[in-house]
Structure formats: structure tokens, C-alpha cells
Write an enzyme that holds these catalytic residues in place. Structure first.
Site, PDB file in Angstrom:
ATOM      1  N   GLU A 168       5.647  11.512  11.440  1.00  0.00           N
ATOM      2  CA  GLU A 168       4.296  11.991  11.122  1.00  0.00           C
ATOM      3  C   GLU A 168       3.397  12.161  12.346  1.00  0.00           C
ATOM      4  O   GLU A 168       2.249  11.738  12.365  1.00  0.00           O
ATOM      5  CB  GLU A 168       3.654  11.018  10.110  1.00  0.00           C
ATOM      6  CG  GLU A 168       4.500  10.818   8.853  1.00  0.00           C
ATOM      7  CD  GLU A 168       3.933   9.771   7.904  1.00  0.00           C
ATOM      8  OE1 GLU A 168       2.826   9.267   8.157  1.00  0.00           O
ATOM      9  OE2 GLU A 168       4.611   9.443   6.909  1.00  0.00           O
ATOM     10  N   GLU A 283      12.185  11.405   1.452  1.00  0.00           N
ATOM     11  CA  GLU A 283      11.389  10.414   0.710  1.00  0.00           C
ATOM     12  C   GLU A 283      10.953  10.948  -0.661  1.00  0.00           C
ATOM     13  O   GLU A 283       9.854  10.750  -1.108  1.00  0.00           O
ATOM     14  CB  GLU A 283      10.155  10.004   1.523  1.00  0.00           C
ATOM     15  CG  GLU A 283      10.479   9.507   2.929  1.00  0.00           C
ATOM     16  CD  GLU A 283       9.272   9.031   3.700  1.00  0.00           C
ATOM     17  OE1 GLU A 283       8.197   8.871   3.083  1.00  0.00           O
ATOM     18  OE2 GLU A 283       9.379   8.807   4.923  1.00  0.00           O
TER      19      GLU A 283
HETATM   20  O1  G3I Z   1       5.327  -7.747   4.347  1.00  0.00           O
HETATM   21  C1  G3I Z   1       3.897  -7.925   4.268  1.00  0.00           C
HETATM   22  C2  G3I Z   1       3.577  -9.258   3.615  1.00  0.00           C
HETATM   23  O2  G3I Z   1       4.041 -10.314   4.443  1.00  0.00           O
HETATM   24  C3  G3I Z   1       2.070  -9.363   3.402  1.00  0.00           C
HETATM   25  O3  G3I Z   1       1.776 -10.560   2.720  1.00  0.00           O
HETATM   26  C4  G3I Z   1       1.602  -8.148   2.571  1.00  0.00           C
HETATM   27  C5  G3I Z   1       0.114  -8.177   2.289  1.00  0.00           C
HETATM   28  O4  G3I Z   1      -0.573  -7.719   3.428  1.00  0.00           O
HETATM   29  O5  G3I Z   1       1.901  -6.941   3.303  1.00  0.00           O
HETATM   30  C6  G3I Z   1       3.312  -6.790   3.440  1.00  0.00           C
HETATM   31  O6  G3I Z   1       3.567  -5.608   4.154  1.00  0.00           O
HETATM   32  C7  G3I Z   1       3.341  -4.431   3.369  1.00  0.00           C
HETATM   33  C8  G3I Z   1       4.636  -3.603   3.406  1.00  0.00           C
HETATM   34  O7  G3I Z   1       4.463  -2.340   2.748  1.00  0.00           O
HETATM   35  C9  G3I Z   1       5.791  -4.350   2.731  1.00  0.00           C
HETATM   36  O8  G3I Z   1       5.496  -4.523   1.376  1.00  0.00           O
HETATM   37  C10 G3I Z   1       2.223  -3.624   4.047  1.00  0.00           C
HETATM   38  O9  G3I Z   1       1.004  -4.325   3.897  1.00  0.00           O
HETATM   39  C11 G3I Z   1       2.116  -2.252   3.379  1.00  0.00           C
HETATM   40  O10 G3I Z   1       1.185  -1.440   4.107  1.00  0.00           O
HETATM   41  C12 G3I Z   1       3.477  -1.550   3.423  1.00  0.00           C
HETATM   42  O11 G3I Z   1       3.356  -0.315   2.747  1.00  0.00           O
HETATM   43  C13 G3I Z   1       4.420   0.611   3.029  1.00  0.00           C
HETATM   44  C14 G3I Z   1       3.810   1.834   3.766  1.00  0.00           C
HETATM   45  O12 G3I Z   1       4.838   2.813   3.982  1.00  0.00           O
HETATM   46  C15 G3I Z   1       3.237   1.450   5.121  1.00  0.00           C
HETATM   47  O13 G3I Z   1       4.270   0.979   5.962  1.00  0.00           O
HETATM   48  C16 G3I Z   1       5.019   1.064   1.705  1.00  0.00           C
HETATM   49  O14 G3I Z   1       5.703  -0.028   1.097  1.00  0.00           O
HETATM   50  C17 G3I Z   1       6.015   2.187   1.942  1.00  0.00           C
HETATM   51  O15 G3I Z   1       6.486   2.722   0.707  1.00  0.00           O
HETATM   52  C18 G3I Z   1       5.339   3.323   2.731  1.00  0.00           C
HETATM   53  O16 G3I Z   1       6.325   4.285   3.012  1.00  0.00           O
HETATM   54  C19 G3I Z   1       5.849   5.416   3.777  1.00  0.00           C
HETATM   55  C20 G3I Z   1       6.935   5.802   4.762  1.00  0.00           C
HETATM   56  O17 G3I Z   1       7.255   4.712   5.592  1.00  0.00           O
HETATM   57  C21 G3I Z   1       6.503   7.023   5.574  1.00  0.00           C
HETATM   58  N1  G3I Z   1       6.159   8.139   4.687  1.00  0.00           N
HETATM   59  C22 G3I Z   1       5.131   7.807   3.682  1.00  0.00           C
HETATM   60  C23 G3I Z   1       5.590   6.611   2.840  1.00  0.00           C
HETATM   61  C24 G3I Z   1       4.577   6.293   1.746  1.00  0.00           C
HETATM   62  O18 G3I Z   1       3.369   5.882   2.320  1.00  0.00           O
END
Ligand code: G3I
Length: 411
Positions: A168, A283
């Protein structure tokens, strides 16, 4: 009380798909998926028959800790991608520490079930650990990026089907001539961070297909056409400078209430093929948060979009992998607070519903995978590289998208 017309519509919508033998609806969320979609009826078997990779995003704790999830993933796909386990935030608890437990669990699961893995992702403006801002500077950013890639891609060298090296990086609204997104990497290293990442990845793992991955490049809207053009120009610039890049990931976060992708995306995929590039659907999911109607009506619309989109994409010989962003609605990111349905009902956006039952989208998706045979595309190999007609040889020449030809969805 439903009117006759509503009832007829429901029945015809439901009749459009083979009867789904539902498992007994027990409280036990581990009710196994019935055999009618396992084995040679699975997405994996149908994809194997077409020489296609079919995959999904996975979470390691569920692979090992939730039998129904693990068995569904094992039987339905031949390619895994970590939803979060290989991002900086997961891998880098501290500037001098790596935590590979989650990533290693996914690699072990894939090895046990004869599946491939694609890495996601080595360089992104999101999922950056909290210590980053106070530690990484203009002076040491290149070293941090190269060391990260050498360590992570090097750890799995020879075992990865592909890597999302940079994720991205294009934002046409950034106001920059090169449309690069404002990101910590751009601020700290400058525009060359992209080729730096790709060179480091090739050196760390010469066998993985190196991929640039992006979203909102699927539809024939002015914004998405513009962004597609900018992605093409980025690829052209990188290739002109001898940067090792093999594929483009089209994330495909679709919405059932938008006009479906069509000729513009077909042209984009073909343009990439003429540049010797493969394309992955990386995705795929279908956002239906704004869709009214009964579950049967929603399911029918979602299935239609899966059928049309995947049929269109797998008809292109250089499309060699299709992955959904998750496999069951139970854990989709689309049911989070930001993207959930206004009526609070769970989104039905993936091939399996929250009870691990195959939705109509599953059968539509599987039919679309089969359509690759009829389209005659047998391998994901990209065409030999040749000059792209309609654009000058100058890699920095502005890409002028041709006017959209009438949409042709292969039969
Ligand atoms: O693992 C931590 C946990 O320890 C903590 O307690 C919790 C609360 O803050 O956060 C957890 O991490 C979260 C992670 O997902 C794992 O669940 C992050 O906050 C959260 O931001 C993260 O969201 C992911 C997001 O990407 C950002 O990385 C989504 O699951 C995931 O589906 C999403 O996927 C993205 C692709 O990588 C790129 N393309 C878009 C797609 C959708 O946004």
C-alpha cells in the site's frame, strides 16, 4: 408475513445454489463441516485440478487452538498467508528482538498439511511497533529496514511462495508526482525505500516471488483507475531500474453494493502480463454492510459477486493465486467496530459462515475456480516481457489508461 413475490424471490435465490447439507446446529462451535465440501469437493481440490493456488489469511493461535478452524484451513486451501503474524508489530517486540512464534506456527502448520505460504508484509506504513518512532531515524532507517528483511525473509528462505515486500505505498491523494503515500519509510529514507526493500528481499530469499500489494485498484471509478495507473507506473519504474519484482497483489476487498470490477481491471492485469508480471488476488472478501434483505437474499448477491469476480480474474493466465482474507465470517475484520453492519448482524463476507458452514459464496467461488479450465488458462506463468503497446518506452512517461472497453465477463 412475506408476500408471494418475496417468497418466490427467496426460493429462486436459494435454488440458485446446490442444496447445502447443514451440520446439526449445535451450540458446539466445533461442529465439523460436513463431508460434502471436504476432500474432492473442497476449494483446494478444485484449485489443485486447475494448477491454481487458493488460500486464506490465518491466525496461528486458531490453527493450533481451534480444531474446527484448523481442519477447515487444512482441507480447503493450498496456500496460507498470516493475517498479522509476519507484520512488524507482531515480529518486533523491541528494536533488538524478534518474536517468530506465531510465524513459525503458521509455517509448521503449512508444512504439516502440504501447503505453501506467502509472507505479509515486509514494509508497510501500518502495524509499526510503538518503539519505532523513538528509535528509527533518518540515519539508521535503511539499516533497520534491511536488517528486518534479511532476518525475516532470510529465516524462511526457500520456503515462501511469495512475499508482500511493500504494501500500500501508492496514494494518489498524497499530492506527490510519484503518488507515493506519506509514510514513515518515505519520510526516513525517501522514495528509494521501495527498491531497497525489494533488493533486500531478493538477496534474502532468491526463490520467493516478490510482490507489490495494494487495495482500491479493482473498480472502474475515476479514483481507482487513477490509482491503478499509478501502480502500473511504479512497477514500470522499478523494472526500468532493474528492481526485482515478480508480481502485483490486488487485495480485492470488494463491496456488494458497488458496481463490480470489470474491463479496467482486466486491462490492468493484461498490462502487467505484458510486463512479465504475475498477479495475485491477495485479500478477497465481500463487504455487505449496506445490503438489506434476508440472509438468503444477501447470500445470493454475495455469491454472485464471488462468481463474477473470481471467474474474471482466473481467466487471466498470469493470475496464479486467489486468497480470501480469512475463511470464516466468525473472525473477519469486517465485523470489527469500524466496518460492521449498521443493523449489528454479522457480515457474511467469506466462503464459510460463522458456524463453519459453507455459504452460497463457497459454491460460487468453487464454480469460478473450475471456470479456469474452460477459459483455458493453465498456468500462472506471466507472458514473456514485451514492450507495452500504447505507452512509450520511457518508464517515467505518464501511464494513460485506455478508455474502458465494454465489460466482458468470460462465460
Ligand atoms: O495483537 C494485539 C493484542 O496484543 C492487543 O491486545 C490488541 C488490542 O490493541 O491488538 C492486537 O493487535 C491487533 C491485530 O490486528 C491482531 O489482532 C491490532 O490492534 C489491529 O490493528 C490489527 O488489525 C489488523 C490490520 O490489518 C492492521 O494490521 C487486522 O486484523 C487485519 O485483518 C488487517 O489486514 C489488512 C492487511 O494487513 C492489509 N490490507 C488491508 C487489510 C484489512 O485492513
Amino acid at each position: 408475513m412475506r408476500t408471494r413475490r418475496e417468497f418466490f424471490r427467496l426460493v429462486s435465490a436459494a435454488a440458485a445454489f446446490p442444496p447445502i447439507a447443514y451440520a446439526r446446529r449445535t451450540k458446539d462451535a466445533h461442529a465439523p463441516v460436513l463431508a460434502n465440501v471436504s476432500g474432492d469437493r473442497s476449494l483446494r481440490a478444485h484449485a489443485d485440478a486447475q494448477g491454481l493456488l487458493v488460500g486464506c489469511a490465518v491466525v496461528p493461535e486458531r490453527l493450533t487452538g481451534e480444531p474446527a478452524y484448523g481442519s477447515l484451513v487444512a482441507e480447503q486451501v493450498n496456500l496460507l498467508v498470516p493475517e498479522n503474524a509476519m507484520k512488524w508489530a507482531a515480529l518486533r517486540p523491541a528494536p533488538d528482538k524478534f518474536d517468530f512464534r506465531g510465524a513459525d506456527e503458521i509455517m509448521a502448520f503449512a508444512a504439516e498439511h502440504g501447503q505453501k505460504v506467502r509472507g505479509h508484509n515486509l514494509c508497510w506504513h501500518e502495524s509499526i511497533p510503538a518503539w519505532f518512532a523513538g528509535t528509527v531515524t533518518k540515519e539508521n532507517a535503511q539499516q533497520f529496514l534491511i536488517q528486518h528483511i534479511q532476518t525475516v525473509a532470510g529465516r524462511y528462505a526457500g520456503k515462501m511462495q511469495s512475499w508482500d515486500v511493500v504494501n500500500e505505498a501508492i496514494d494518489p491523494k498524497s499530492g506527490r508526482a510519484d503518488s507515493l503515500r506519506k509514510s514513515p519509510w518515505l519520510d526516513l529514507i525517501g522514495p528509494d525505500y521501495i527498491e531497497l526493500a525489494f533488493h533486500a528481499a531478493r538477496q534474502a530469499d532468491p526463490t520467493a516471488l516478490l510482490t507489490y500489494n495494494d487495495y482500491a485498484i479493482e473498480h472502474d471509478t475515476p479514483d481507482e483507475r487513477e490509482k491503478r495507473g499509478q501502480v502500473l507506473m511504479l512497477v514500470r519504474r522499478l523494472k526500468a531500474r532493474g528492481v526485482p519484482i515478480d508480481a502485483v497483489g490486488v487485495q480485492s476487498h470488494l463491496s456488494v453494493t458497488d458496481p463490480p470490477p470489470g474491463a479496467g481491471l482486466q486491462e490492468f492485469v493484461r498490462e502487467l502480463r505484458s510486463m512479465g508480471m504475475q498477479v495475485f488476488v491477495t485479500e478477497l472478501d465481500v463487504n455487505e454492510r449496506k445490503l438489506d434483505g434476508s440472509v438468503a437474499e444477501r447470500d445470493a448477491a454475495i455469491a454472485r459477486l464471488y462468481k463474477e469476480y473470481v471467474t474474471m480474474m482466473v481467466a487471466e493466465p498470469n493470475v496464479s493465486a486467489v486468497l480470501t482474507w480469512g475463511i470464516t465470517d466468525r473472525y473477519t475484520w469486517l465485523n470489527g467496530p469500524k466496518y460492521g453492519r449498521a443493523d449489528g448482524k454479522p457480515q457474511r463476507c467469506l466462503p464459510f459462515d460463522s458456524d463453519y458452514q459453507p455459504a452460497p459464496a463457497f459454491f460460487a467461488y468453487r464454480d469460478a475456480i473450475d471456470s479456469r479450465r474452460r477459459a483455458g488458462s493453465t498456468s500462472g506463468a506471466a507472458a514473456p516481457e514485451k514492450k507495452t503497446p500504447g505507452n512509450s518506452d520511457d518508464p517515467y512517461a505518464p501511464f494513460t489508461p485506455k478508455p474502458a472497453a465494454p465489460r466482458t465477463v468470460p462465460q
